[in-house]
Design an enzyme around this catalytic site. Structure first.
Site, PDB file in Angstrom:
ATOM      1  N   SER A 252      64.849 -68.363-104.179  1.00  0.00           N
ATOM      2  CA  SER A 252      65.397 -69.003-102.992  1.00  0.00           C
ATOM      3  C   SER A 252      65.386 -68.028-101.812  1.00  0.00           C
ATOM      4  O   SER A 252      64.330 -67.540-101.425  1.00  0.00           O
ATOM      5  CB  SER A 252      66.804 -69.528-103.307  1.00  0.00           C
ATOM      6  OG  SER A 252      67.306 -70.327-102.271  1.00  0.00           O
TER       7      SER A 252
ATOM      8  N   HIS B  58      62.034 -72.863-103.113  1.00  0.00           N
ATOM      9  CA  HIS B  58      62.403 -74.280-103.059  1.00  0.00           C
ATOM     10  C   HIS B  58      62.948 -74.600-101.677  1.00  0.00           C
ATOM     11  O   HIS B  58      63.089 -73.711-100.825  1.00  0.00           O
ATOM     12  CB  HIS B  58      63.405 -74.653-104.163  1.00  0.00           C
ATOM     13  CG  HIS B  58      64.744 -73.972-104.052  1.00  0.00           C
ATOM     14  ND1 HIS B  58      65.756 -74.169-104.959  1.00  0.00           N
ATOM     15  CD2 HIS B  58      65.252 -73.099-103.134  1.00  0.00           C
ATOM     16  CE1 HIS B  58      66.808 -73.456-104.619  1.00  0.00           C
ATOM     17  NE2 HIS B  58      66.529 -72.803-103.517  1.00  0.00           N
TER      18      HIS B  58
END
EC number: 3.4.21.92
Length: 211
Positions: free
Chosen positions: A114, A139
């Site tokens: 992330s 993501h």
């Protein structure tokens, strides 16, 4: 001065049941003890360990600015082992990395997921690395809000804005198109170190230091 800068990281390690090693140095003035992270900071090494949040981000930014003041022409080495975290906290680190004069070399040890992956990719071109068994995950940003419908709409627009901004910057640093980034971050996308290199998130997978 250095020791106080790692209070949060040290607390996290101690909470996990570990102890932070101390290093004793001899000099003409006698002995001086440093915790291991503070000693590494003297060598221009910064550790980003654990969830990215405001307090940790402030410490990272302060260390980046301090090392720039020490020597604006010498590289800084940022080691990342993080599951991700706050977008705003991560962006403060990102902006500081881009703002300061020294190149910031990034290295993933363990995981960069992330926001951790975003910061890994934001390192200086040609100086972004992974150790061979590291894992990288990208993501789209996560968010949730409860309240009146009008407030939910406001926060939904903000999340969409953040997603577009992150995707644009990720495309810039990875060399991928915006469309590719949007497609590949639609769901959790885990990569090996070699896959991260092929995708453009890093430049090299390193097994050992050059001789």
């Amino acid at each position: 001065m250095f020791r106080n800068s790692y209070i949060q990281q040290n607390s996290d390690i101690q909470a996990a049941g570990g102890l932070v090693p101390m290093v004793v140095e001899q000099s003409a003035r006698g002995e001086r003890a440093y915790d291991i992270y503070s000693r590494l900071l003297k060598e221009r090494v910064i550790f980003l360990v654990g969830p990215v949040e405001d307090y940790m981000a402030n410490l990272i930014c302060a260390q980046l600015l301090f090392l720039e003041a020490e020597n604006p022409d010498k590289d800084i080495h940022l080691y990342i082992n993080s599951p991700g975290g706050s977008v705003t906290a991560g962006m403060s680190i990102y902006d500081t990395m881009q703002f300061i004069k020294p190149n910031v070399s990034t290295t993933c040890i363990g995981q960069a997921c992330s926001m951790g992956a975003f910061l890994l990719t934001a390192g200086a071109p040609g100086k972004r690395f992974c150790l061979p068994n590291s894992r990288v995950m990208i993501h789209q940003p996560l968010g949730g809000f409860q309240g009146q419908a009008s407030d939910i709409e406001i926060h939904a627009k903000e999340i969409l804005f953040i997603r577009e901004r992150l995707n644009t910057l990720m495309a810039k640093h990875s060399g991928r198109t915006l469309e590719e980034i949007e497609r590949d971050t639609n769901r959790d996308n885990f990569m090996s170190a070699e896959a991260a290199k092929e995708y453009g998130l890093i430049d090299e997978v390193i097994n050992q230091r050059p001789a």
